[in-house]
Write an enzyme that holds these catalytic residues in place. Sequence first.
Site, PDB file in Angstrom:
ATOM      1  N   VAL A   1       0.875  -1.173  -0.183  1.00 20.34           N
ATOM      2  CA  VAL A   1       0.022   0.021   0.074  1.00 20.34           C
ATOM      3  C   VAL A   1       0.918   1.201   0.056  1.00 20.34           C
ATOM      4  O   VAL A   1       1.908   1.121   0.459  1.00 20.34           O
ATOM      5  CB  VAL A   1      -0.961  -0.050   1.447  1.00 20.34           C
ATOM      6  CG1 VAL A   1      -2.041  -0.914   0.936  1.00 20.34           C
ATOM      7  CG2 VAL A   1      -0.204  -0.250   2.603  1.00 20.34           C
ATOM      8  N   SER A   2       0.414   2.401  -0.703  1.00 20.30           N
ATOM      9  CA  SER A   2       1.138   3.385  -0.904  1.00 20.30           C
ATOM     10  C   SER A   2       1.588   4.358   0.093  1.00 20.30           C
ATOM     11  O   SER A   2       2.214   5.279   0.239  1.00 20.30           O
ATOM     12  CB  SER A   2       0.734   4.184  -2.218  1.00 20.30           C
ATOM     13  OG  SER A   2      -0.591   4.687  -1.951  1.00 20.30           O
ATOM     14  N   THR A   3       0.595   4.226   1.139  1.00 24.76           N
ATOM     15  CA  THR A   3       0.583   4.945   2.348  1.00 24.76           C
ATOM     16  C   THR A   3       0.083   4.240   3.651  1.00 24.76           C
ATOM     17  O   THR A   3      -0.455   3.508   3.601  1.00 24.76           O
ATOM     18  CB  THR A   3      -0.148   6.483   2.264  1.00 24.76           C
ATOM     19  OG1 THR A   3      -1.353   5.973   2.515  1.00 24.76           O
ATOM     20  CG2 THR A   3       0.168   7.203   1.124  1.00 24.76           C
TER      21      THR A   3
END
Length: 213
Positions: free
Chosen positions: A10-12
């Site tokens: 997941v990017s954040t």
Amino acid sequence: MDQQYGYVRVSTREQNEERQMIAMQRFGLTEKQIVVEKQSGKDFERPKYQRLLKKIKPGDTLVIKSIDRLGRNYEEILEQWRLITKQKQADIIVLDMPLLDTRQGRDLTGVLISDIVLQLLSYVAQTEREFIRQRQAEGIEAARAKGIRFGRPRLDRPQGFEALRIQWVQGNISSRKAAAQLGISYQTFLRWAKEKTEPDGESPEKVLKEEIM
């Protein structure tokens, strides 16, 4: 013994990996087999992914939910795909796209189909980027034709500029002193003075340059 690994990214840190985890578990992987990586959008070093790559051996399988888990763009995705399937001699399964499953025949057919699909995806992505750039260029050109200006708005010349410019041309004041009185930088004063003199065909006796007076 060949191993199966799942990779979830997941990017954040605020995003939830639950959707990817459910897909991995439905495929049959346990939590011990799944590597979860949370990172900011700016940081793409992916330390857990790099450690996972070192563990993967010939005959192992990497499971991801979607193809974009491998990289930020299709050039990077293709690079990682070749690294895993060609150099590592391991398999990849993309759960969202069943055609991207190199297990379906380590003979020519399965690998060939996967490579063709990847190349097609890469071509579509690259073509779309070029279309976007073309549409942007056409939009900018059309806007300019209508007189729309881009970039920073042009500053109005402050009151008193013309009188100070004439004094500067005559050598009665330095650009720095003139700029200070106008509340602007001397570079801006020189640029404005040049814009004023050149179009009108005037030829000031002195050259526009940084003054030290």
